[in-house]
Design an enzyme around this catalytic site. Structure first.
Site, PDB file in Angstrom:
ATOM      1  CE  LYS A  25     -13.171   6.755   1.666  1.00 13.35           C
ATOM      2  NZ  LYS A  25     -14.108   5.636   1.394  1.00 13.35           N
ATOM      3  CB  SER A  60     -17.185   7.345  -0.321  1.00 16.37           C
ATOM      4  OG  SER A  60     -16.500   6.263   0.260  1.00 16.37           O
ATOM      5  CB  SER A  87     -16.656   3.430  -1.122  1.00 23.10           C
ATOM      6  OG  SER A  87     -17.882   4.079  -0.914  1.00 23.10           O
TER       7      SER A  87
END
Lengths: 487, 96
Positions: free
Chosen positions: A81, A156, A180
């Site tokens: 990420k 997210s 997330s």
């Protein structure tokens, strides 16, 4: 399709690499080619470095040829990420603020994965500064769900989930402040593990809400999650909130813990707003565990209805403090329109941050401001104590909790434009962060329309070994995790 | 907290060092008003005698050995600086 190298698990590929049936270079080339084939429709990546990935794969092959292979992750392409630092590579947090930032050092999780021989493959799209539940808040455009390109992948860590589900990585890292990792894992049909607060170092993670943030893996299988956690977990003197816990061999423990378990069903998690197809899939998972000899009982987490408000006070307060560092002075975007020093801060932040980040900074500044601190922030911290006690009380009677991960399957891109409607996507995941607990989402079915559904299992603090064994028992009895999207 | 929440957006944006456009002011006022209205229900919880939780697993007094370690070279530390000269970050004049 599942025969393709890029859809195999770390465990399967580890065997193929060890037997020299496949080289790390062949595997990495397969993942790179797959990424090129799907990325135009998916937009899961913020940046990629093919030459660097192939160089790492070559180094892995050289180690193996010299008899110095480093274990199951050696040669496995792992995506990160874009909130996790890799020295010399871009780190944007999907924000214009950091559009040109290059990491000066490795995050601890990066250093640990490097030591395990993993091949770093790209930095994955997410909501800006990890604030969101759909990846639509990225400054660089949304990511699509590989099961239906008109829908969100969740967030997210949406890029982490979408890339993995599409075969553009073998495993990925995400970060989880209110769900997330778990929510995008559920919406994309993969496994997502949020470890206990303090188990995995956050050194080198772009900070959002420091009392809630936790890094964790997204994988195809529970066994892969155990392999990744084994590489990631452990005390780190560079993160003062890192907890000196004993780290078992999570992969070996999977086989040593056959159950049965006592499972709690929190009644507050099955109310209004839960999609009927999600509910039916989760109830079938309950039946499965019952048939395996587990005892299931209803439990109550009476402060559940206050989780969302408590979370949005604490998370925004911490975010407003953490994001104060982006002032256009030392790094990040600097406005060229500023009249003086204070105006430089105001304009740089105005130009660098997107709408959701601004909203949260304002809300967080407000709840911390003079005259409102006691009524909002201090009160939320006290309610947080009650929320945590609810979970610990439940664990007197049960070993783990079983809930849906997300109340709804993947929704349409652009469907939820109202911030509050989007916040409600996290109602089953945020309590876990407030209480600092470990939880995992595993695929537990599909809607009639072909969208993945996730089952959330919540464990005791630092009891990932039991939690993963419990999840593995479900996975062995089903084949949802073997399905792949047709892209 | 019991009365209707009033968010003075000008004041809070000033505290947050955030320049907002008129359109943002209008939009955020409405959206944050809804969020604050939702948050009002926390006033219903009895928190008498409840200690606040700052971290789920409080780790206190973490000390490190006081030994010098190599840090980033100046060039690496300044690589992301928006403006620099002579190993220093250039900023607008703050004192007239």
């Amino acid at each position: 399709m599942a025969d393709e190298l890029f859809f195999k698990s770390i465990a399967e590929l580890g065997d193929l690499l060890a037997a020299r049936t496949v080289s790390a270079t062949e595997l990495t080339r397969a993942v790179l080619a797959r990424t090129q084939a799907v990325e135009g429709r998916l937009h899961a990546f913020n940046s990629r470095d093919e030459a660097e990935a192939l160089a790492q794969a070559g180094a892995s092959d050289a180690r193996r040829a010299a008899g110095q292979a480093r274990g199951p992750l050696d040669g496995i392409p792992v995506g990160l990420k874009d909130v996790i630092a890799v020295a010399g590579q871009p780190l944007t947090a999907s924000s214009r603020m950091l559009a040109n930032f290059v990491s000066p050092y490795d995050a601890t999780v990066t250093a640990r994965l490097k030591a395990a021989g993993a091949v770093f493959w790209g930095r994955l799209n997410c909501d800006e500064f990890a604030m969101g539940s759909s990846t639509e808040n990225s400054a660089f455009g949304p990511t699509s769900n590989p099961w239906d390109l008109t829908r969100v992948p969740g967030g997210s860590s949406g890029g982490s989930a979408a890339a993995l589900a599409a075969g553009a990585a073998i495993a990925t890292l995400g970060s989880d402040t209110g769900g997330s990792i778990r929510q995008p894992a559920a919406l994309c049909g993969v496994v997502g593990l949020k470890p206990t607060y303090g188990l995995v170092s956050r050194y080198g993670l772009v900070a959002f809400a420091s009392s809630l943030d936790q890094i964790g893996p997204l994988t195809r299988t529970v066994e892969d999650a155990a392999i990744m956690l084994g590489a990631l977990a452990g005390h780190d003197p560079l993160d003062s909130t890192s907890f000196p816990a004993d780290i078992p061999d999570y992969r070996a423990e999977l086989k040593r813990r056959p159950g049965p378990w006592r499972l709690g069903i929190p009644k507050e998690y099955f109310g209004a707003g839960l999609d009927p197809e999600v509910q039916a899939a989760v109830e079938r998972a309950m039946d499965f565990y019952r048939a395996q000899g587990c005892t299931l009982q209803e439990v109550s987490l009476p402060h559940t209805q206050y989780c969302l408000d408590t979370y949005y006070i604490i998370a925004t307060a911490e975010a407003s403090s953490n994001l104060a560092r982006y002032d256009g002075v030392r790094y990040g975007h600097r406005s060229t329109a500023a009249k003086d020093a204070v105006d430089l801060y105001r304009q740089s932040r105005a130009e660098g941050f997107g709408a959701e980040v601004k909203r949260r900074i304002i809300l967080g500044t407000y709840v911390l401001s003079s005259g409102y601190y006691d009524a909002y922030y201090l009160r939320a911290q006290k309610v947080r104590t009650l929320i945590r006690q609810d979970f610990l009380n439940a664990y007197r009677e049960v070993d783990a909790l079983l809930t849906p991960t997300s109340p709804v399957p993947a929704f349409k891109l652009g469907e939820k434009s109202d911030p509050l409607a989007l916040y409600l996507c996290d109602i089953y995941t945020i309590g876990v962060n407030l209480a600092g607990l470990p939880a995992v989402s595993v695929p537990c079915g599909f809607t009639a329309g072909g969208l993945p559904i996730g089952l959330q299992l919540i464990g005791r603090p630092f009891d990932e070994a039991n939690l993963l064994a419990l999840a593995g028992a479900y996975e062995r009895g089903h084949d949802w995790h073997r399905r792949t999207p047709s892209l | 907290m019991s009365s209707a929440p009033h968010l003075d957006l000008d004041h809070v944006a000033k505290l947050a060092r955030l320049a907002l456009t008129a359109a943002e002011q209008a939009e955020f006022s409405r959206q944050l008003g809804e969020v604050l209205h939702h948050i009002e229900q926390l006033a219903k919880v009895d928190v008498t005698g409840v200690e606040p939780t700052a971290h789920a697993f409080p780790v206190v007094n973490v000390w490190g050995e006081d030994v010098a370690r190599p840090g980033l070279p100046v060039e690496a530390a300044l690589r992301n600086a928006p403006a620099q000269r002579d190993h220093l970050i250039v900023v607008p004049k703050v004192v007239e």
